[in-house]
Design an enzyme around this catalytic site. Structure first.
Site, PDB file in Angstrom:
ATOM      1  N   ALA A  11       8.381   0.349  -2.040  1.00 38.66           N
ATOM      2  CA  ALA A  11       7.526   0.464  -0.853  1.00 38.66           C
ATOM      3  C   ALA A  11       7.923  -0.549   0.209  1.00 38.66           C
ATOM      4  CB  ALA A  11       6.065   0.254  -1.248  1.00 38.66           C
ATOM      5  N   ARG A  17       8.811   5.759  11.822  1.00 37.95           N
ATOM      6  CA  ARG A  17       8.431   7.033  12.443  1.00 37.95           C
ATOM      7  C   ARG A  17       6.929   7.307  12.387  1.00 37.95           C
ATOM      8  NH1 ARG A  17      12.013  11.323   9.709  1.00 37.95           N
ATOM      9  NH2 ARG A  17      12.572   9.650   8.263  1.00 37.95           N
ATOM     10  N   GLY A  81      18.876  -1.214   0.367  1.00 47.36           N
ATOM     11  CA  GLY A  81      19.061   0.031  -0.378  1.00 47.36           C
ATOM     12  C   GLY A  81      18.176   0.119  -1.620  1.00 47.36           C
ATOM     13  N   THR A  82      18.055   1.355  -2.129  1.00 47.00           N
ATOM     14  CA  THR A  82      17.153   1.569  -3.272  1.00 47.00           C
ATOM     15  C   THR A  82      17.645   0.844  -4.527  1.00 47.00           C
ATOM     16  OG1 THR A  82      18.313   3.681  -3.581  1.00 47.00           O
ATOM     17  CG2 THR A  82      16.172   3.769  -2.501  1.00 47.00           C
ATOM     18  N   GLY A 104       6.199   4.524  -2.952  1.00 50.56           N
ATOM     19  CA  GLY A 104       4.887   4.326  -2.331  1.00 50.56           C
ATOM     20  C   GLY A 104       4.537   5.372  -1.301  1.00 50.56           C
ATOM     21  N   LYS A 352     -33.560   3.880   5.813  1.00 47.42           N
ATOM     22  CA  LYS A 352     -32.640   2.808   5.403  1.00 47.42           C
ATOM     23  C   LYS A 352     -33.394   1.905   4.442  1.00 47.42           C
ATOM     24  CE  LYS A 352     -29.628  -0.460   5.333  1.00 47.42           C
ATOM     25  NZ  LYS A 352     -29.582  -1.691   6.098  1.00 47.42           N
ATOM     26  N   TYR A 388     -37.965  -5.335  11.859  1.00 47.47           N
ATOM     27  CA  TYR A 388     -37.088  -6.431  12.273  1.00 47.47           C
ATOM     28  C   TYR A 388     -37.718  -7.185  13.430  1.00 47.47           C
ATOM     29  CZ  TYR A 388     -32.596  -8.554  13.628  1.00 47.47           C
ATOM     30  OH  TYR A 388     -31.579  -9.412  13.916  1.00 47.47           O
ATOM     31  N   SER A 406     -49.214  10.467  14.151  1.00 45.58           N
ATOM     32  CA  SER A 406     -47.989  10.496  14.956  1.00 45.58           C
ATOM     33  C   SER A 406     -47.884   9.300  15.891  1.00 45.58           C
ATOM     34  CB  SER A 406     -47.963  11.767  15.802  1.00 45.58           C
ATOM     35  OG  SER A 406     -47.854  12.877  14.953  1.00 45.58           O
ATOM     36  N   ALA A 424     -53.290   8.358  15.141  1.00 49.07           N
ATOM     37  CA  ALA A 424     -52.102   8.555  15.973  1.00 49.07           C
ATOM     38  C   ALA A 424     -52.022   7.484  17.051  1.00 49.07           C
ATOM     39  CB  ALA A 424     -52.138   9.935  16.611  1.00 49.07           C
TER      40      ALA A 424
HETATM   41  C1  UD1 Z   1      16.684   8.449  -1.160  1.00 53.64           C
HETATM   42  C2  UD1 Z   1      17.736   8.836  -2.180  1.00 53.64           C
HETATM   43  C3  UD1 Z   1      18.082  10.318  -2.022  1.00 53.64           C
HETATM   44  C4  UD1 Z   1      16.826  11.156  -2.147  1.00 53.64           C
HETATM   45  C5  UD1 Z   1      15.765  10.679  -1.181  1.00 53.64           C
HETATM   46  C6  UD1 Z   1      14.449  11.374  -1.458  1.00 53.64           C
HETATM   47  C7  UD1 Z   1      19.072   6.828  -2.520  1.00 53.64           C
HETATM   48  C8  UD1 Z   1      20.355   6.149  -2.204  1.00 53.64           C
HETATM   49  N1  UD1 Z   1      18.904   8.027  -1.972  1.00 53.64           N
HETATM   50  O1  UD1 Z   1      17.274   8.626   0.121  1.00 53.64           O
HETATM   51  O2  UD1 Z   1      19.024  10.710  -3.000  1.00 53.64           O
HETATM   52  O3  UD1 Z   1      17.138  12.524  -1.929  1.00 53.64           O
HETATM   53  O4  UD1 Z   1      15.534   9.256  -1.319  1.00 53.64           O
HETATM   54  O5  UD1 Z   1      13.527  11.047  -0.455  1.00 53.64           O
HETATM   55  O6  UD1 Z   1      18.261   6.316  -3.274  1.00 53.64           O
HETATM   56  N2  UD1 Z   1      13.259   1.540  -0.174  1.00 53.64           N
HETATM   57  C9  UD1 Z   1      12.997   0.229  -0.453  1.00 53.64           C
HETATM   58  N3  UD1 Z   1      13.971  -0.694  -0.234  1.00 53.64           N
HETATM   59  C10 UD1 Z   1      15.191  -0.360   0.275  1.00 53.64           C
HETATM   60  C11 UD1 Z   1      15.440   0.989   0.576  1.00 53.64           C
HETATM   61  C12 UD1 Z   1      14.444   1.931   0.339  1.00 53.64           C
HETATM   62  O7  UD1 Z   1      11.915  -0.126  -0.923  1.00 53.64           O
HETATM   63  O8  UD1 Z   1      16.011  -1.237   0.454  1.00 53.64           O
HETATM   64  C13 UD1 Z   1      12.203   2.533  -0.401  1.00 53.64           C
HETATM   65  C14 UD1 Z   1      11.663   3.117   0.891  1.00 53.64           C
HETATM   66  O9  UD1 Z   1      10.493   2.444   1.288  1.00 53.64           O
HETATM   67  C15 UD1 Z   1      11.379   4.536   0.528  1.00 53.64           C
HETATM   68  C16 UD1 Z   1      12.317   4.852  -0.627  1.00 53.64           C
HETATM   69  O10 UD1 Z   1      12.764   3.606  -1.117  1.00 53.64           O
HETATM   70  O11 UD1 Z   1      10.072   4.695   0.048  1.00 53.64           O
HETATM   71  C17 UD1 Z   1      13.475   5.734  -0.236  1.00 53.64           C
HETATM   72  O12 UD1 Z   1      14.219   5.069   0.742  1.00 53.64           O
HETATM   73  P1  UD1 Z   1      14.944   5.873   1.903  1.00 53.64           P
HETATM   74  O13 UD1 Z   1      15.700   4.929   2.735  1.00 53.64           O
HETATM   75  O14 UD1 Z   1      13.974   6.746   2.569  1.00 53.64           O
HETATM   76  O15 UD1 Z   1      15.982   6.729   1.038  1.00 53.64           O
HETATM   77  P2  UD1 Z   1      16.729   8.011   1.506  1.00 53.64           P
HETATM   78  O16 UD1 Z   1      17.875   7.620   2.325  1.00 53.64           O
HETATM   79  O17 UD1 Z   1      15.777   8.966   2.095  1.00 53.64           O
END
Ligand code: UD1
Ligand code: CA
Length: 459
Positions: A11, A17, A81-82, A104, A352, A388, A406, A424
């Site tokens: 999360a 967006r 990255g994830t 999340g 209330k 009050y 009333s 009343a």
């Molecule tokens: C990711 C997947 C993709 C999948 C898609 C589904 C990877 C590399 N790719 O892509 O295969 O089809 O989700 O929606 O995993 N997040 C973090 N920290 C980070 C990056 C992301 O917590 O450093 C969280 C984001 O908040 C989000 C989720 O991971 O909830 C996915 O991240 P996002 O950047 O949207 O991944 P996608 O590029 O959409």
């Protein structure tokens, strides 16, 4: 012993967006934050540990879940990255656990869908959740060999035109043992078009190591839909509400239009309940048998007895309504209103912190606050409990069978005896004895042939 489950919820994303000052995962579906739905699902799965990887707006997110003290919060200061996000959480996870990765901003995933993935991970496999989309653009694609075995996941940006034709996509949800995950995550690099550590690259590593990869496919895309903007938020809200009203219909409730009832909490219903259009339920709601609710009502944290009729345009908040009561139209029951069986509350009546005894009637244009009203009391139109004094609240107590005329002001502290009558237009404080009459309005004065003042003539 069965391996314990750690659920990691990613999360850390910004949620740009959403065009919002509040973090994405605090936006709501069904009156509950997105992250709240996921945390609840994790609890349903009997997770021994729930970890949330947070980044932007982390303090607000933590504060929103301050009451859930067992959550392990893991900071990911930079979103690399994830795969990097998971790496931040791994030190807090026991290597003997299995790990389930959730998101999340994917709120509607169900525990029933996830159970087989967790079981698979406990059996030593890597379990993935996939879905087939008509428009898979933007998602990671599942690449299989000619025998249908999963080989790897390719991100949209890296995919060849042929791979982009694949309609089976990665939902991002996966389960695997913590020790295997740890090994593979340590091998990840960011040598790709986005310069990110892709969690999805572990699939190829599992295949290399001979760990079986099993893909489970969900049939309902909404269940794995992530929320990135308000459009998706609105769509998933509708999907969620359709699920809630479907349950009500199965439970035997008549909904005049299932598309025009919203449930932002939990509701339990008796038999033969009828709900008209544009009714909103919030918090915990209990409706007895044969309850009828008219159009345009809002009920929040309410307990409604059997055979209660609530007519249109009522607001009922943290109140209890006894069997056979009649409420509305246009009534407002505020917190700590407790109505006994057979009570009538009519139009433009506000209550209330008031208990109202069996069979008592408050039918028109009245405010009852900080009051204890007995049985079979009749409160006339326009009665106000003046509870009050600008600094303190005082109590009004009215005995059984009393009659309040009333347009009376009951200036608390005030006690009206059993069977007593207030004439009343009276303003009463102090005590009116049982069966007495209290009348405080000024005596009538008549002047015969009264000449009204006239304006001076203009010249
Ligand atoms: C990711 C997947 C993709 C999948 C898609 C589904 C990877 C590399 N790719 O892509 O295969 O089809 O989700 O929606 O995993 N997040 C973090 N920290 C980070 C990056 C992301 O917590 O450093 C969280 C984001 O908040 C989000 C989720 O991971 O909830 C996915 O991240 P996002 O950047 O949207 O991944 P996608 O590029 O959409
Ligand atoms: Ca995404």
């Amino acid at each position: 012993m069965m391996q314990q489950l750690s659920v990691v919820i990613l999360a850390a994303g910004k949620g740009k967006r959403m065009v919002s000052d509040s973090p994405k995962v605090l936006h709501q579906i069904g009156g509950k934050p997105l992250l709240g739905h996921v945390l609840r699902t994790a609890r349903c799965l009997d997770a021994a540990k729930r970890l949330v990887v947070y980044g932007h707006g982390g303090e607000a997110v933590k504060a929103a879940f301050a009451s859930e003290t067992d959550i392990v919060w893991v900071e990911q200061a930079q979103q690399l990255g994830t795969g990097h996000a998971i790496a931040q959480a791994l030190p807090a996870i026991d290597p003997s656990d299995v790990v389930l990765v959730l998101y999340g901003d994917v709120p509607l995933i169900r525990a029933e869908t996830l159970q087989p993935l967790v079981a698979d991970a406990r059996a030593g496999r890597l379990a993935l959740l996939t879905v087939e989309l008509i428009n898979p653009s933007g998602y990671g694609r599942i690449v299989r060999d000619e025998r249908g075995r999963v080989l790897r996941i390719v991100e949209h940006k890296e995919a060849t035109p042929i791979e982009r034709n694949l309609r089976e996509i990665n939902t991002g949800i996966l389960a695997v043992s913590a020790d295997k995950l740890r090994g593979w995550v340590s091998e990840l690099d960011n040598d790709n078009s986005q310069g990110e550590y892709y969690l999805t690259d572990i699939i190829e590593l599992a295949v290399r190591d001979g760990v079986p990869v099993e893909a489970f496919t969900v049939t309902e895309p909404a269940e794995v839909q992530g929320i990135n903007d308000r459009q998706q938020l609105a769509e998933l809200e509708r999907f969620y509400q359709a699920r809630q009203t479907e349950k009500l219909l199965i439970d035997g409730v008549t909904l005049l239009d299932p598309a025009r009832v919203d449930i932002r909490g939990t509701i339990s219903t008796g038999k033969d309940v009828v709900i008209d259009v544009n009714v909103i339920f919030e918090g915990n709601i209990r409706l007895g048998n044969r309850v009828r609710i008219g159009p345009f009502c809002l009920l929040r944290d309410a307990v409604i007895g059997d055979d209660v009729e609530i007519q249109s345009h009522c607001w009922i908040d943290s109140a209890e309504v006894g069997n056979g009561a009649h409420i509305g139209p246009f009534a407002r029951l505020r917190p700590e209103s407790r109505l006994a069986p057979g009570v009538h509350i009519g139009n433009f009546v506000e209550t209330k912190k008031a208990t109202i005894g069996p069979g008592s009637k408050v039918n028109h244009l009245t405010y009852i606050g900080d009051a204890e009203i007995g049985a079979s009391v009749n409160i006339g139109a326009g009665t106000i409990t003046c509870n009050y004094d600008g600094a303190n609240k005082h109590k009004t107590v009215i005995g059984d069978g009393a009659f309040i005329g009333s347009n009376s002001s009951l200036v608390a502290p005030v006690q009206i005896g059993q069977g007593a009558t207030v004439g009343a237009g009276s303003a009463v404080s102090g005590t009116v004895p049982d069966h007495g009459l209290c009348l405080t309005r000024a005596p009538r004065k008549d002047v015969a042939n009264w000449e009204r003042p006239t304006k001076p003539a203009k010249n």
